[in-house]
Design a protein around this motif. Structure first.
Motif, PDB file in Angstrom:
ATOM      1  N   VAL A 202       0.829  -1.210   0.000  1.00 15.33           N
ATOM      2  CA  VAL A 202       0.000   0.000   0.000  1.00 15.33           C
ATOM      3  C   VAL A 202       0.863   1.260   0.000  1.00 15.33           C
ATOM      4  CG1 VAL A 202      -1.702   1.316   1.340  1.00 15.33           C
ATOM      5  CG2 VAL A 202      -1.927  -1.167   1.124  1.00 15.33           C
ATOM      6  N   ALA A 203       1.912   1.247   0.796  1.00 13.97           N
ATOM      7  CA  ALA A 203       2.821   2.389   0.896  1.00 13.97           C
ATOM      8  C   ALA A 203       4.111   1.915   1.554  1.00 13.97           C
ATOM      9  CB  ALA A 203       2.182   3.522   1.711  1.00 13.97           C
ATOM     10  N   SER A 204       5.132   2.766   1.518  1.00 20.00           N
ATOM     11  CA  SER A 204       6.401   2.435   2.155  1.00 20.00           C
ATOM     12  C   SER A 204       6.279   2.569   3.662  1.00 20.00           C
ATOM     13  CB  SER A 204       7.507   3.374   1.662  1.00 20.00           C
ATOM     14  OG  SER A 204       7.267   4.703   2.118  1.00 20.00           O
ATOM     15  N   ALA A 205       7.233   1.982   4.382  1.00 25.34           N
ATOM     16  CA  ALA A 205       7.237   2.117   5.852  1.00 25.34           C
ATOM     17  C   ALA A 205       7.291   3.578   6.251  1.00 25.34           C
ATOM     18  CB  ALA A 205       8.428   1.345   6.431  1.00 25.34           C
ATOM     19  N   GLU A 206       8.139   4.353   5.559  1.00 26.15           N
ATOM     20  CA  GLU A 206       8.280   5.768   5.892  1.00 26.15           C
ATOM     21  C   GLU A 206       6.965   6.522   5.694  1.00 26.15           C
ATOM     22  OE1 GLU A 206      10.255   4.014   3.958  1.00 26.15           O
ATOM     23  OE2 GLU A 206      12.290   4.164   4.781  1.00 26.15           O
ATOM     24  N   ASP A 207       6.265   6.238   4.586  1.00 27.50           N
ATOM     25  CA  ASP A 207       5.027   6.964   4.312  1.00 27.50           C
ATOM     26  C   ASP A 207       3.894   6.533   5.237  1.00 27.50           C
ATOM     27  OD1 ASP A 207       6.258   8.460   2.401  1.00 27.50           O
ATOM     28  OD2 ASP A 207       5.428   7.386   0.681  1.00 27.50           O
ATOM     29  N   ILE A 208       3.861   5.248   5.586  1.00 25.41           N
ATOM     30  CA  ILE A 208       2.847   4.795   6.555  1.00 25.41           C
ATOM     31  C   ILE A 208       3.060   5.490   7.893  1.00 25.41           C
ATOM     32  CG2 ILE A 208       2.052   2.801   7.900  1.00 25.41           C
ATOM     33  CD1 ILE A 208       2.692   1.087   5.365  1.00 25.41           C
ATOM     34  N   ASP A 209       4.315   5.553   8.328  1.00 26.88           N
ATOM     35  CA  ASP A 209       4.601   6.214   9.599  1.00 26.88           C
ATOM     36  C   ASP A 209       4.292   7.713   9.524  1.00 26.88           C
ATOM     37  OD1 ASP A 209       5.282   3.966  10.972  1.00 26.88           O
ATOM     38  OD2 ASP A 209       7.442   4.303  10.941  1.00 26.88           O
ATOM     39  N   LEU A 223       5.470   1.659  12.744  1.00 31.97           N
ATOM     40  CA  LEU A 223       6.531   0.752  12.325  1.00 31.97           C
ATOM     41  C   LEU A 223       7.855   1.110  12.992  1.00 31.97           C
ATOM     42  CD1 LEU A 223       5.519   0.426   8.579  1.00 31.97           C
ATOM     43  CD2 LEU A 223       5.155  -1.235  10.416  1.00 31.97           C
ATOM     44  N   LYS A 224       8.149   2.390  13.090  1.00 33.01           N
ATOM     45  CA  LYS A 224       9.368   2.790  13.800  1.00 33.01           C
ATOM     46  C   LYS A 224       9.241   2.464  15.279  1.00 33.01           C
ATOM     47  CE  LYS A 224      11.996   6.006  12.352  1.00 33.01           C
ATOM     48  NZ  LYS A 224      12.594   7.289  11.904  1.00 33.01           N
ATOM     49  N   THR A 225       8.048   2.630  15.840  1.00 39.08           N
ATOM     50  CA  THR A 225       7.832   2.251  17.235  1.00 39.08           C
ATOM     51  C   THR A 225       8.087   0.763  17.429  1.00 39.08           C
ATOM     52  OG1 THR A 225       6.203   4.002  17.592  1.00 39.08           O
ATOM     53  CG2 THR A 225       6.133   2.131  19.107  1.00 39.08           C
ATOM     54  N   THR A 226       7.648  -0.058  16.486  1.00 37.61           N
ATOM     55  CA  THR A 226       7.894  -1.496  16.564  1.00 37.61           C
ATOM     56  C   THR A 226       9.390  -1.785  16.542  1.00 37.61           C
ATOM     57  OG1 THR A 226       5.771  -2.033  15.540  1.00 37.61           O
ATOM     58  CG2 THR A 226       7.495  -3.703  15.413  1.00 37.61           C
ATOM     59  N   ASP A 227      10.131  -1.064  15.722  1.00 36.16           N
ATOM     60  CA  ASP A 227      11.581  -1.222  15.716  1.00 36.16           C
ATOM     61  C   ASP A 227      12.185  -0.891  17.070  1.00 36.16           C
ATOM     62  OD1 ASP A 227      11.725  -2.054  13.098  1.00 36.16           O
ATOM     63  OD2 ASP A 227      13.055  -0.447  12.441  1.00 36.16           O
ATOM     64  N   ILE A 228      11.673   0.145  17.707  1.00 32.40           N
ATOM     65  CA  ILE A 228      12.198   0.565  19.008  1.00 32.40           C
ATOM     66  C   ILE A 228      11.838  -0.452  20.091  1.00 32.40           C
ATOM     67  CG2 ILE A 228      12.033   2.344  20.805  1.00 32.40           C
ATOM     68  CD1 ILE A 228      11.566   4.360  18.469  1.00 32.40           C
ATOM     69  N   VAL A 229      10.595  -0.912  20.071  1.00 35.52           N
ATOM     70  CA  VAL A 229      10.139  -1.896  21.060  1.00 35.52           C
ATOM     71  C   VAL A 229      10.831  -3.234  20.848  1.00 35.52           C
ATOM     72  CG1 VAL A 229       8.127  -3.232  21.812  1.00 35.52           C
ATOM     73  CG2 VAL A 229       7.922  -0.770  21.411  1.00 35.52           C
ATOM     74  N   GLY A 265      14.764  -5.050  14.871  1.00 29.78           N
ATOM     75  CA  GLY A 265      14.612  -3.620  15.069  1.00 29.78           C
ATOM     76  C   GLY A 265      15.908  -2.968  15.504  1.00 29.78           C
ATOM     77  N   ARG A 266      15.790  -1.927  16.282  1.00 29.34           N
ATOM     78  CA  ARG A 266      16.955  -1.134  16.670  1.00 29.34           C
ATOM     79  C   ARG A 266      18.027  -1.976  17.351  1.00 29.34           C
ATOM     80  NH1 ARG A 266      15.958   4.045  20.447  1.00 29.34           N
ATOM     81  NH2 ARG A 266      15.315   2.397  21.906  1.00 29.34           N
ATOM     82  N   LYS A 267      17.626  -2.929  18.192  1.00 30.30           N
ATOM     83  CA  LYS A 267      18.619  -3.690  18.958  1.00 30.30           C
ATOM     84  C   LYS A 267      19.452  -4.614  18.082  1.00 30.30           C
ATOM     85  CE  LYS A 267      14.995  -6.941  20.449  1.00 30.30           C
ATOM     86  NZ  LYS A 267      14.225  -7.375  21.633  1.00 30.30           N
ATOM     87  N   SER A 268      18.950  -4.966  16.891  1.00 32.10           N
ATOM     88  CA  SER A 268      19.728  -5.819  15.990  1.00 32.10           C
ATOM     89  C   SER A 268      20.319  -5.033  14.820  1.00 32.10           C
ATOM     90  CB  SER A 268      18.870  -6.960  15.454  1.00 32.10           C
ATOM     91  OG  SER A 268      17.895  -6.476  14.539  1.00 32.10           O
ATOM     92  N   GLY A 269      19.948  -3.761  14.703  1.00 37.23           N
ATOM     93  CA  GLY A 269      20.450  -2.927  13.616  1.00 37.23           C
ATOM     94  C   GLY A 269      19.547  -2.851  12.409  1.00 37.23           C
ATOM     95  N   GLY A 271      15.208  -3.616  11.166  1.00 36.06           N
ATOM     96  CA  GLY A 271      13.846  -4.091  11.365  1.00 36.06           C
ATOM     97  C   GLY A 271      13.039  -3.628  10.165  1.00 36.06           C
ATOM     98  N   PHE A 272      12.120  -2.704  10.378  1.00 38.91           N
ATOM     99  CA  PHE A 272      11.466  -2.050   9.263  1.00 38.91           C
ATOM    100  C   PHE A 272      12.331  -0.907   8.723  1.00 38.91           C
ATOM    101  CE2 PHE A 272       7.921  -3.999  11.596  1.00 38.91           C
ATOM    102  CZ  PHE A 272       7.398  -4.776  10.580  1.00 38.91           C
ATOM    103  N   TYR A 273      13.317  -0.521   9.543  1.00 40.08           N
ATOM    104  CA  TYR A 273      14.287   0.502   9.174  1.00 40.08           C
ATOM    105  C   TYR A 273      15.687  -0.037   9.431  1.00 40.08           C
ATOM    106  CZ  TYR A 273      10.378   3.854   9.276  1.00 40.08           C
ATOM    107  OH  TYR A 273       9.195   4.514   9.040  1.00 40.08           O
ATOM    108  N   ALA A 274      16.685   0.613   8.840  1.00 39.73           N
ATOM    109  CA  ALA A 274      18.085   0.336   9.159  1.00 39.73           C
ATOM    110  C   ALA A 274      18.524   1.299  10.243  1.00 39.73           C
ATOM    111  CB  ALA A 274      18.962   0.500   7.929  1.00 39.73           C
ATOM    112  N   TRP A 275      19.186   0.763  11.271  1.00 38.58           N
ATOM    113  CA  TRP A 275      19.597   1.582  12.424  1.00 38.58           C
ATOM    114  C   TRP A 275      21.124   1.642  12.487  1.00 38.58           C
ATOM    115  CZ3 TRP A 275      16.058   4.042  15.597  1.00 38.58           C
ATOM    116  CH2 TRP A 275      14.706   3.712  15.366  1.00 38.58           C
TER     117      TRP A 275
END
Length: 275
Positions: A202-209, A223-229, A265-269, A271-275
């Motif tokens: 439907v849309a990119s992760a960035e646009d959904i967020d 989605l970014k919240t999911t990466d953080i959690v 997510g963030r703890k592995s570098g 998730g839906f984003y690159a950290w």
């Protein structure tokens, strides 16, 4: 009454436990963090030291203290002990029973984000002393704590818990024990739908967020919240809610695939984003 105990125990020194210890130390408590072994204790000390250093850079005073130990008998002097171990029912049962044994006079808070307080209370000889204290990540700067009331929680403990939260400078909401409480149930429902939209193209992760941050004034998108959690944490909660509330909480295949691939997510570098 807005106050925190002079001595507070935290069982579990991970990201959440360390953050809870930090918050109580800022409020002036002497905090004892219990970890299972020397390696885990060392990692907890480093994590907490980094958190306190970051606070000091921002000019935040820490009048209390934090000690990390591996001997749970150190909890005996604590009138409040907060359990902050991973969302695994068997592990939480073991830890709660251990806390009750080591701190027989303590009130016990569980930092569970989705597990039933009534079910967890079954691990205790005195279930009236257990209440949910669901903190949010990152604990030192988050404003909310869910106070979750079980069927056997002592009524006077509810107001006492709200006082602890106020003493931390945070806001308490009171929720009756139900699957996912208020925050996890709503937060996971939005996040799962965002994942389905991503899965369907439907849309990119960035646009959904961005739809949620600009359209609905959410500070961070789902989605970014999911990466953080942590995607693994969200998957465990979704599976629990699916069992309790039905297929509307079934985790999308995309989430299961990412967790299986180690994209947490963030703890592995990644998730839906690159950290």
């Amino acid at each position: 009454m807005s106050t925190v105990p002079d001595n507070v125990g935290v069982y579990g020194g991970g990201r959440m436990g360390g953050g809870i210890a930090h918050a109580f130390a800022v409020a002036g408590a002497a905090v004892t963090v219990v970890e299972n072994d020397d390696a885990s204790a060392g990692a907890a000390r480093e994590r907490i030291a980094a958190s306190l250093a970051k606070a000091a850079e921002k000019g935040v005073a820490v009048p209390g203290s934090i000690t990390v130990v591996t001997d749970a008998t150190a909890l005996a002097a604590c009138p409040l002990v907060v359990e902050a171990v991973p969302e695994l029912p068997e592990l939480k049962h073991q830890v709660l029973a251990r806390i009750e044994e080591m701190a027989p006079a303590a009130k016990i808070g569980s930092n569970t984000s989705s597990l039933s307080i009534d079910e967890l209370a079954g691990a205790l000889q005195d279930p009236a002393r257990l209440i949910g204290l669901h903190f949010f990540n990152p604990v030192p700067v988050s404003d909310l704590v869910e106070v979750v009331v079980g069927a056997r929680t002592a009524p006077e403990l509810v107001e006492e818990a709200r006082g602890w939260v106020a003493g931390l400078g945070k806001t308490a909401i009171t929720v009756q024990d139900a699957p996912g409480f208020a925050s996890s149930r709503l937060g996971v429902a939005i996040a799962l739908e965002a994942m389905r939209m991503l899965e369907e193209g439907v849309a990119s992760a960035e646009d959904i967020d961005t739809a949620m941050t600009l359209g609905y004034r959410h500070p961070v998108g789902p989605l970014k919240t999911t990466d953080i959690v942590g995607l693994d944490v969200r998957l465990n909660i979704a599976q629990h809610l699916e069992r309790e509330l039905g297929p509307r909480f079934a985790p999308p295949q995309l989430l299961k695939d990412k967790v299986a691939a180690g994209e947490l997510g963030r703890k592995s570098g990644k998730g839906f984003y690159a950290w």
